[in-house]
Design a protein around this motif. Sequence first.
Motif, short mmCIF file in Angstrom:
data_model
loop_
_atom_site.label_atom_id
_atom_site.label_comp_id
_atom_site.label_asym_id
_atom_site.label_seq_id
_atom_site.Cartn_x
_atom_site.Cartn_y
_atom_site.Cartn_z
N LYS A 35 0.64 -1.41 0.20
CA LYS A 35 -0.05 -0.42 -0.05
C LYS A 35 0.88 1.50 0.34
N SER A 36 0.17 2.40 -0.66
CA SER A 36 1.33 3.62 -1.06
C SER A 36 0.49 4.08 0.44
N LYS A 37 1.52 5.49 0.74
CA LYS A 37 1.37 6.67 1.72
C LYS A 37 -0.27 7.33 1.52
N ARG A 38 -0.45 7.54 2.22
CA ARG A 38 -2.30 8.59 1.97
C ARG A 38 -2.34 9.62 1.03
N HIS A 39 -2.98 9.99 0.78
CA HIS A 39 -2.51 10.84 -0.15
C HIS A 39 -3.95 11.57 0.18
N THR A 40 -4.34 13.82 0.51
CA THR A 40 -5.00 14.08 1.03
C THR A 40 -5.90 15.00 -0.48
N ILE A 41 -7.01 14.24 -0.76
CA ILE A 41 -7.48 15.09 -1.92
C ILE A 41 -8.84 15.94 -1.51
N LEU A 42 -8.66 17.39 -1.51
CA LEU A 42 -9.35 18.40 -1.33
C LEU A 42 -9.32 18.73 -3.07
N ALA A 43 -11.28 18.54 -3.85
CA ALA A 43 -12.06 19.54 -4.35
C ALA A 43 -12.90 19.95 -5.13
N GLN A 44 -13.19 20.63 -5.66
CA GLN A 44 -14.24 21.00 -5.74
C GLN A 44 -14.87 21.50 -7.13
N ASN A 48 -32.82 20.20 -12.44
CA ASN A 48 -32.17 19.83 -13.06
C ASN A 48 -30.70 20.43 -12.85
N LYS A 49 -28.78 19.94 -12.50
CA LYS A 49 -28.14 21.04 -12.92
C LYS A 49 -28.18 21.20 -14.57
N VAL A 50 -27.12 22.02 -14.79
CA VAL A 50 -27.60 22.86 -16.12
C VAL A 50 -27.07 22.40 -17.43
N ALA A 51 -26.02 21.75 -16.97
CA ALA A 51 -24.33 20.88 -17.87
C ALA A 51 -24.96 19.86 -18.11
N GLN A 52 -24.87 19.45 -19.33
CA GLN A 52 -25.17 17.63 -19.76
C GLN A 52 -24.27 16.84 -19.52
N LYS A 53 -23.15 17.47 -19.46
CA LYS A 53 -22.21 16.13 -19.17
C LYS A 53 -21.71 16.63 -17.52
N ASP A 54 -20.89 15.17 -17.14
CA ASP A 54 -20.69 15.07 -15.70
C ASP A 54 -18.86 16.10 -15.66
N ILE A 55 -19.69 16.92 -14.32
CA ILE A 55 -18.89 18.03 -13.85
C ILE A 55 -17.76 17.67 -12.66
N ARG A 56 -16.41 17.92 -13.90
CA ARG A 56 -15.12 17.43 -12.69
C ARG A 56 -14.79 18.20 -11.23
N LEU A 57 -14.96 17.42 -10.55
CA LEU A 57 -14.37 18.57 -8.78
C LEU A 57 -12.96 18.89 -9.09
N ARG A 58 -12.62 19.72 -8.94
CA ARG A 58 -11.38 20.20 -9.16
C ARG A 58 -10.11 20.52 -7.85
N SER A 59 -9.05 20.20 -8.33
CA SER A 59 -8.38 20.65 -7.05
C SER A 59 -7.11 21.48 -7.35
#
Length: 232
Positions: A162-171, A182-193
């Motif tokens: 197993k690897s070390k832990r990696h923190t993920i903070l995305a929005q 419903n959400k306006v966008a037809q495509k999936d919305i990527r949560l980015r950080s």
Amino acid sequence: MGLSGGGCMVFGCLSLILMIYILPFAALSLAAVGGSQVKASIGALFVPAIYKTDSAGYTLINSTSIFFRLLLRDDAYQMGVYYNDLILKFSHLENKTSAVPIATYTLPGFYQKGNDHGSTIDRSDYVEAAGFSWEEASRNVSEVVLRVDLATAVRFKYAWWKSKRHTILAQSDVKVSTTTGNKVAQKDIRLRSSTQHHSGVHYKGFIAFSLAFYILVSIVWFISIFFTCRDD
């Protein structure tokens, strides 16, 4: 006959060394990955309370729920992912600088099995936005903007390691139509950080090089064994 049993033993030892190569390969693979190999997206988001049934006004369904679909993709080659609890926070974005928290959802930690081409987990659920007035938020506007924040930590698994832990903070900000709910966008919305360690390019290059090297060494080893230990 070919070489003596001693000669074959030598090449047997070399084969053992070849197999031991797997150990540093696993270690280096785990060291090369980072949180950027996990990609989170919002596939769907529905707020029934702001659904407009006609042009005359709003029919506010007696619900404070936010229905959503969360997609988690593991792009790490042949590696599984252990997730800590995933925390999703939903906020109403009144303007570019003011976000009012309205709901928090926690998904208990779990394991995502990896494969050669990446794997995707699809989680659909809902969360209650208690104490928030959807009627006020959706009055005289065509869209309501919700900010979705994700926080978690992951560990990658390769074989037994197993690897070390990696923190993920995305929005990301999700626009919701007051006509459909419903959400306006037809495509999936990527949560980015911007806080993740973007090691994707280096990781993929390392994997490609390691696989090519391993295949080449394996071919040489098999040819050597064949010509050394074969009968006349």
